[in-house]
Motif scaffolding. Structure first.
Motif, short mmCIF file in Angstrom:
data_model
loop_
_atom_site.label_atom_id
_atom_site.label_comp_id
_atom_site.label_asym_id
_atom_site.label_seq_id
_atom_site.Cartn_x
_atom_site.Cartn_y
_atom_site.Cartn_z
N ILE A 57 45.08 42.41 41.32
CA ILE A 57 45.84 42.75 40.19
C ILE A 57 45.41 44.43 40.03
O ILE A 57 45.16 44.92 39.17
CB ILE A 57 45.47 42.23 39.06
CG1 ILE A 57 43.75 42.27 38.94
CG2 ILE A 57 45.89 40.91 38.87
CD1 ILE A 57 43.56 41.49 37.40
N LYS A 69 41.70 46.18 38.97
CA LYS A 69 41.62 46.14 37.42
C LYS A 69 40.83 44.90 36.83
O LYS A 69 40.99 43.79 37.78
CB LYS A 69 42.88 46.14 36.53
CG LYS A 69 43.80 47.41 37.06
CD LYS A 69 45.00 47.40 36.19
CE LYS A 69 45.98 48.45 36.38
NZ LYS A 69 47.13 48.39 35.68
N PRO A 129 40.69 41.72 34.64
CA PRO A 129 41.72 40.86 34.02
C PRO A 129 42.17 41.25 32.77
O PRO A 129 43.37 41.43 32.44
CB PRO A 129 41.07 39.48 33.77
CG PRO A 129 40.12 39.53 35.02
CD PRO A 129 39.61 40.70 34.96
N GLU A 188 41.95 44.47 31.48
CA GLU A 188 42.86 45.76 31.48
C GLU A 188 44.04 45.66 32.34
O GLU A 188 45.15 46.03 31.77
CB GLU A 188 41.99 46.84 32.68
CG GLU A 188 40.79 47.35 32.40
CD GLU A 188 40.18 48.07 33.47
OE1 GLU A 188 39.37 49.07 33.19
OE2 GLU A 188 40.17 47.83 34.73
N PHE A 189 44.28 44.55 32.99
CA PHE A 189 45.62 44.05 33.74
C PHE A 189 46.52 43.63 32.21
O PHE A 189 47.67 44.05 32.43
CB PHE A 189 45.34 42.95 34.62
CG PHE A 189 46.68 42.55 35.10
CD1 PHE A 189 47.51 43.50 36.17
CD2 PHE A 189 47.19 41.23 34.90
CE1 PHE A 189 48.64 42.75 36.54
CE2 PHE A 189 48.44 40.96 35.30
CZ PHE A 189 49.23 41.51 36.43
N SER A 213 47.97 46.36 30.42
CA SER A 213 48.94 47.14 31.10
C SER A 213 50.28 46.48 31.18
O SER A 213 51.29 47.06 31.72
CB SER A 213 48.29 47.51 32.72
OG SER A 213 48.43 46.25 33.27
N MET A 257 51.94 47.99 42.45
CA MET A 257 50.85 47.87 43.21
C MET A 257 50.89 47.87 44.49
O MET A 257 52.16 47.45 45.08
CB MET A 257 49.98 46.67 42.65
CG MET A 257 49.58 46.84 41.27
SD MET A 257 48.66 45.26 40.89
CE MET A 257 49.76 43.87 40.75
#
Length: 52
Positions: free
Chosen positions: A32, A35, A37, A39-40, A43, A51
């Motif tokens: 991911i 990052k 989880p 932070e993901f 976002s 990515m």
């Protein structure tokens, strides 16, 4: 986990839960975009660079 000694079943459960939370919530993951989880999740829905 292989470095821990478990003194009881409750001790093992407690240490496993600490590891699970760290792995799933705090540790960056390559899949991911390096990052965490959390932070993901934050976002998602925001425009971002693809990515690679």
């Amino acid at each position: 986990m292989d470095q821990d000694w478990f003194l009881s079943l409750d001790d093992a459960r407690s240490k496993c839960e600490v590891y699970r939370r760290e792995y799933n919530e705090e540790r960056p993951h390559n899949a991911i975009g390096n990052k965490t989880p959390m932070e993901f999740i934050k976002s998602i829905g925001q425009p971002s660079r693809p990515m690679v």
